[in-house]
Design a protein around this motif. Structure first.
Motif, PDB file in Angstrom:
ATOM      1  N   GLY A  57     -15.766   4.643 -29.354  1.00 50.98           N
ATOM      2  CA  GLY A  57     -15.003   3.801 -28.588  1.00 50.98           C
ATOM      3  C   GLY A  57     -13.650   3.979 -29.282  1.00 50.98           C
ATOM      4  O   GLY A  57     -13.338   5.472 -29.987  1.00 50.98           O
ATOM      5  N   THR A  58     -12.882   2.848 -29.520  1.00 46.85           N
ATOM      6  CA  THR A  58     -11.210   2.908 -30.272  1.00 46.85           C
ATOM      7  C   THR A  58     -11.570   2.406 -31.199  1.00 46.85           C
ATOM      8  O   THR A  58     -12.242   1.277 -31.162  1.00 46.85           O
ATOM      9  N   ASP A  75     -16.220   0.089 -24.872  1.00 46.78           N
ATOM     10  CA  ASP A  75     -15.668   1.095 -23.650  1.00 46.78           C
ATOM     11  C   ASP A  75     -16.681  -0.284 -22.440  1.00 46.78           C
ATOM     12  O   ASP A  75     -17.231   0.231 -21.821  1.00 46.78           O
ATOM     13  N   ARG A  80     -11.323  -3.362 -23.722  1.00 53.13           N
ATOM     14  CA  ARG A  80     -10.395  -2.870 -22.703  1.00 53.13           C
ATOM     15  C   ARG A  80      -9.507  -4.355 -22.541  1.00 53.13           C
ATOM     16  O   ARG A  80      -8.338  -3.649 -23.310  1.00 53.13           O
TER      17      ARG A  80
END
Length: 174
Positions: A57-58, A75, A80
């Motif tokens: 992930g981010t 995600d 997002r």
């Protein structure tokens, strides 16, 4: 000191309507007292990323005073959407010694997300009916409106120990 963590948000009043200042109540949420251990449940299979590791992930950074925690947003549509709105500063309140919730300035997309989920300690969530970001450090059980969007990398003591009304800045890491 650097920590990584995840959350999910939830809150409802006794009539089941959204309220950013109240957590949902259910028999499954009683008896949890802020444990930072993890528990698996059948409801986890409804998550878009039920087995997502904290290394996917981010990456994000959550700053509370001088403490920095790290985590990852997964995600999915809701995560997002939050990533696009970062950085954001949120004021959090405690609910039932299991979660910290704070209203986001704007609602997030819930497209393709389940109706509800059973977050685990260290999850980062979004409580859609109230528009709240949630950091889970106890086992709240399944509730409609809870959406799991990420996970913290480390223990939740820095979150669990915060008093009502603390402010956290959530921003992309790196």
């Amino acid at each position: 000191m650097t920590f990584v963590f995840g959350v999910a948000a939830c809150g409802s009043d006794s009539e089941g309507t959204a309220s950013p200042s109240a957590a949902p109540t259910s028999s499954s949420s009683s008896g949890s007292s802020g444990s930072s251990g993890e528990s698996a449940s059948a409801a986890d299979s409804s998550s878009p990323n039920p087995d997502q590791s904290s290394s996917d992930g981010t990456p994000i950074r959550v700053t509370i005073g001088g403490t920095v925690l790290t985590g990852r947003l997964w995600d999915n549509a809701t995560a997002r959407d939050l990533i696009e709105k970062l950085p954001v500063t949120v004021e959090f309140s405690d609910h039932q010694n299991m979660e910290k919730t704070g209203p986001l300035p704007e609602e997030l997309s819930t497209e393709g997300m389940p109706e509800g989920e059973d977050p685990r300690p260290r999850d980062i969530g979004y409580y859609a009916p109230g528009g709240d970001l949630v950091f889970y450090y106890g086992d709240v059980g399944y509730h409609d409106g809870i959406l799991r969007i990420g996970r913290f990398d480390g223990d939740m003591d820095a979150i669990a120990d915060q008093e009502d009304g603390f402010t956290a800045r959530v921003e992309p890491a790196g």
